[in-house]
Design an enzyme around this catalytic site. Structure first.
Site, PDB file in Angstrom:
ATOM      1  N   LYS A 191       0.854  -1.196   0.000  1.00  0.00           N
ATOM      2  CA  LYS A 191       0.000   0.000   0.000  1.00  0.00           C
ATOM      3  C   LYS A 191       0.886   1.241   0.000  1.00  0.00           C
ATOM      4  O   LYS A 191       1.557   1.528   0.993  1.00  0.00           O
ATOM      5  CB  LYS A 191      -0.908   0.045   1.229  1.00  0.00           C
ATOM      6  CG  LYS A 191      -1.990   1.121   1.041  1.00  0.00           C
ATOM      7  CD  LYS A 191      -2.662   1.539   2.317  1.00  0.00           C
ATOM      8  CE  LYS A 191      -1.942   2.649   3.044  1.00  0.00           C
ATOM      9  NZ  LYS A 191      -1.835   3.920   2.292  1.00  0.00           N
ATOM     10  N   GLU A 266      10.279   0.909  10.353  1.00  0.00           N
ATOM     11  CA  GLU A 266      11.291   1.980  10.185  1.00  0.00           C
ATOM     12  C   GLU A 266      10.528   3.269  10.440  1.00  0.00           C
ATOM     13  O   GLU A 266       9.652   3.640   9.659  1.00  0.00           O
ATOM     14  CB  GLU A 266      11.874   1.903   8.770  1.00  0.00           C
ATOM     15  CG  GLU A 266      13.236   2.545   8.669  1.00  0.00           C
ATOM     16  CD  GLU A 266      13.147   3.975   8.226  1.00  0.00           C
ATOM     17  OE1 GLU A 266      13.076   4.855   9.124  1.00  0.00           O
ATOM     18  OE2 GLU A 266      13.135   4.221   7.020  1.00  0.00           O
ATOM     19  N   CYS A 300      13.141  10.838   7.724  1.00  0.00           N
ATOM     20  CA  CYS A 300      13.064  10.282   9.080  1.00  0.00           C
ATOM     21  C   CYS A 300      14.392  10.498   9.810  1.00  0.00           C
ATOM     22  O   CYS A 300      14.429  10.575  11.027  1.00  0.00           O
ATOM     23  CB  CYS A 300      12.689   8.813   9.021  1.00  0.00           C
ATOM     24  SG  CYS A 300      13.631   7.922   7.795  1.00  0.00           S
ATOM     25  N   GLU A 397       9.118  15.169  16.416  1.00  0.00           N
ATOM     26  CA  GLU A 397       9.566  15.085  15.029  1.00  0.00           C
ATOM     27  C   GLU A 397       8.741  16.077  14.202  1.00  0.00           C
ATOM     28  O   GLU A 397       7.522  15.962  14.130  1.00  0.00           O
ATOM     29  CB  GLU A 397       9.366  13.668  14.495  1.00  0.00           C
ATOM     30  CG  GLU A 397       9.948  13.524  13.111  1.00  0.00           C
ATOM     31  CD  GLU A 397       9.817  12.132  12.528  1.00  0.00           C
ATOM     32  OE1 GLU A 397       8.801  11.469  12.766  1.00  0.00           O
ATOM     33  OE2 GLU A 397      10.746  11.722  11.811  1.00  0.00           O
TER      34      GLU A 397
HETATM   35  P1  ADP Z   1       2.711  10.183   7.932  1.00  0.00           P
HETATM   36  O1  ADP Z   1       2.202  10.894   9.136  1.00  0.00           O
HETATM   37  O2  ADP Z   1       4.100  10.487   7.587  1.00  0.00           O
HETATM   38  O3  ADP Z   1       1.756  10.232   6.763  1.00  0.00           O
HETATM   39  P2  ADP Z   1       1.834   7.592   8.629  1.00  0.00           P
HETATM   40  O4  ADP Z   1       2.462   6.686   9.605  1.00  0.00           O
HETATM   41  O5  ADP Z   1       0.485   8.163   8.965  1.00  0.00           O
HETATM   42  O6  ADP Z   1       2.876   8.693   8.357  1.00  0.00           O
HETATM   43  O7  ADP Z   1       1.686   6.920   7.202  1.00  0.00           O
HETATM   44  C1  ADP Z   1       2.592   6.014   6.643  1.00  0.00           C
HETATM   45  C2  ADP Z   1       1.804   4.939   5.912  1.00  0.00           C
HETATM   46  O8  ADP Z   1       1.003   4.248   6.876  1.00  0.00           O
HETATM   47  C3  ADP Z   1       0.814   5.468   4.869  1.00  0.00           C
HETATM   48  O9  ADP Z   1       0.798   4.576   3.762  1.00  0.00           O
HETATM   49  C4  ADP Z   1      -0.506   5.437   5.605  1.00  0.00           C
HETATM   50  O10 ADP Z   1      -1.628   5.343   4.766  1.00  0.00           O
HETATM   51  C5  ADP Z   1      -0.347   4.185   6.447  1.00  0.00           C
HETATM   52  N1  ADP Z   1      -1.216   4.107   7.631  1.00  0.00           N
HETATM   53  C6  ADP Z   1      -1.721   5.137   8.368  1.00  0.00           C
HETATM   54  N2  ADP Z   1      -2.495   4.660   9.358  1.00  0.00           N
HETATM   55  C7  ADP Z   1      -2.491   3.304   9.275  1.00  0.00           C
HETATM   56  C8  ADP Z   1      -3.115   2.240  10.012  1.00  0.00           C
HETATM   57  N3  ADP Z   1      -3.906   2.483  11.052  1.00  0.00           N
HETATM   58  N4  ADP Z   1      -2.861   0.969   9.633  1.00  0.00           N
HETATM   59  C9  ADP Z   1      -2.060   0.708   8.591  1.00  0.00           C
HETATM   60  N5  ADP Z   1      -1.462   1.649   7.842  1.00  0.00           N
HETATM   61  C10 ADP Z   1      -1.667   2.942   8.163  1.00  0.00           C
END
Ligand code: ADP
Length: 494
Positions: A191, A266, A300, A397
């Protein structure tokens, strides 16, 4: 084929968008729900394309295809060497489409095309080739156990892997995840981040052209809690590899508990970048500037806490101020642009909120601190001095172009302060004294330490975090291990 040695003089044209659907079992299909979402150009705030919004139903179809490809069909029976050849072919196709891919990344993410061409795309190609070379070098051991037995281990693919990636290096994060997974013989449900789906879909297209069998690589664009959540909870997924925020990783860990999936993370950082008074000042100042402002601060491992020894503090600040004022902010597709917009409105608002917090906590905002222009999510390179260790701008961050400068006296005082963070992803030190460099490298709790350099990445060198910056490592031989199961076989010899 274009390479980074050529210096284009005019802006790159907007690349064609060929794929906007889910990629499942070798076919391009709309989301089962029929829903789509817009991916937006962060420089203009205009929609680029409508993308299929995958959710649990699409993830289920992708996992079934990945399971079938893992357990039967050409991928399972293919020799390890042939797997490697497909990976080399994919790297070649990316190289053949170098400029188009770089432009697509810059359009969707907002990063300057000069950076996409110099860093993202070349590192993607390097990573795929590095792991392609590993495919036929993965093997077990024979083990001398007591008794008349022949004991050996086999290295088998961990299975169907769910890979969830962020938007800051969309294509590179895909390559870091596909490389070891494919070399190990796993099958993939990926994804991409909702902000930046385009290059991952392009890479799926190239993978199909390279000859990867249907179901080996599946891509489901969509949102975190729905598409990402479905990957994490699906019983048919053996392992999840995630890159993103530590708060999201906590949710993923909770949601994966039920099925006890293997997990690698990561995550974020608040990396200390330390400048001693005996450093090569020109190199240290350039390194600190690059270490934080590169990629609009959306790294990061950004060197966001710059510790400067007190007697060189004022010189450092005045020279950095001059560099910030000269930084060329603008159109990501213009090859002279040095800084593009932040990826979206949510990130822009979060960063501006933390800048305001810094000001209200009493830090001095020496440059930036404001929006750049009135269209797109641009923020002026921001430099804070008079920062103390407990302020939010020194602890949270920010993931934006915001540097905090902190004064230090000597090594004793420094190490405790450098380690005063929940994170432990990276650190750097600038000094001509090799003893000091080694002492700092040994004392700092971080997964990567750079000495007299910053952001030096190579597919062969492991990367990952201590503390809340992650679990496991990516890249290098270490990065392969989470994609392998070890099976022990013991045979009675009489
Ligand atoms: P950022 O704040 O940098 O966008 P995230 O951790 O929210 O970082 O997002 C990184 C990835 O994790 C994206 O592909 C996002 O769609 C996905 N993501 C966000 N929330 C969830 C969740 N609850 N379960 C699985 N994947 C998630």
């Amino acid at each position: 084929m274009a390479t980074v040695t050529e210096k284009p003089s005019k802006a790159f044209s907007r690349p064609k968008i060929e794929h906007t659907d889910c990629f499942i079992d070798g076919k391009w299909v709309p989301a089962k729900s029929g829903k789509t979402f817009a991916t937006v150009c962060p420089a203009t705030e205009e929609k680029i394309a409508d993308i299929a919004e995958g959710d649990a139903a699409d993830v289920d179809a992708a996992v079934k295809a990945a399971r079938k490809a893992l357990e039967s069909g050409p991928w399972k029976s293919m020799s390890a060497r042939q797997r490697g050849r497909l990976m080399f072919k994919l790297a070649d196709l990316i190289e053949e489409n170098f400029d188009e891919i770089a432009a697509l990344e810059s359009l969707d993410n907002g990063k300057p095309i000069a950076d996409s061409r110099a860093a993202d795309v070349p590192l993607v190609i390097q990573c795929l080739r590095y792991y392609a070379g590993y495919a036929d070098k993965i093997h077990g051991q024979t083990i001398p156990i007591d008794g008349n037995y022949f004991c050996y281990t086999r290295k088998e693919p961990v299975g169907v892997v769910g890979q969830i990636i962020p938007w800051n290096f969309p294509l590179l994060m895909a390559a870091w995840k596909w490389g070891p997974a494919l070399a190990a013989g796993c099958t993939i449900v990926m994804k991409p981040a909702e902000q930046t789906p385009l290059t991952c879909l392009k890479m799926a297209d190239l993978a199909q052209r390279a000859g990867f069998p249907p179901g080996v690589i599946n891509v489901i664009p969509g949102f975190g809690p729905t598409a990402g959540g479905a990957i994490v909870e699906h019983r048919g997924v053996d392992k999840v590899a995630f890159t993103g925020e530590h708060l999201t990783a906590q949710i993923i860990m909770r949601n994966a508990a039920e099925s006890l999936k293997r997990l690698t993370f990561e995550l974020g950082g608040k990396s200390p970048n330390v400048i001693f008074n005996d450093a090569d000042m020109d190199a240290a100042i350039k390194g600190a500037h690059f270490g934080l402002y590169f990629n609009q601060g959306q790294c990061c491992c950004a060197g966001s806490r710059v510790f400067v020894q007190e007697d060189i503090h004022d010189e450092f600040v005045s020279r950095l101020t001059a560099m910030n004022r000269e930084r060329r902010i603008g159109d990501p597709l213009d090859p002279t642009t040095e800084q593009g917009p932040q990826v979206d409105k949510a990130q822009f608002d979060k960063i501006m909120g933390l800048i305001e917090k810094g000001k209200s906590e009493g830090a001095e905002c020496v440059t930036g601190g404001v929006r750049h222009g009135d269209r797109g999510f641009f923020i002026e390179p921001t430099l804070f001095t008079n920062v103390s260790d407990d302020m939010d701008i020194a602890q949270k961050e920010i993931f934006g172009p915001v540097m905090s400068v902190l004064k230090f006296k000597n090594m004793d005082d420094l190490v405790t302060r450098a380690n005063n963070t929940i994170f432990g992803l990276a650190a750097a030190v600038w000094t001509r004294d090799i003893g000091k460099a080694h002492k700092f490298a040994a004392s700092v709790r971080a997964g990567t330490v750079w000495v007299n350099c910053y952001d030096v990445f190579d597919a062969a060198a492991p990367f990952g975090g201590f503390k809340m910056s992650g679990q496991g490592r990516e890249l290098g031989e270490e990065g392969l291990k989470p994609y392998l199961e070890t099976k022990t076989v013991t045979i009675a010899m009489d």
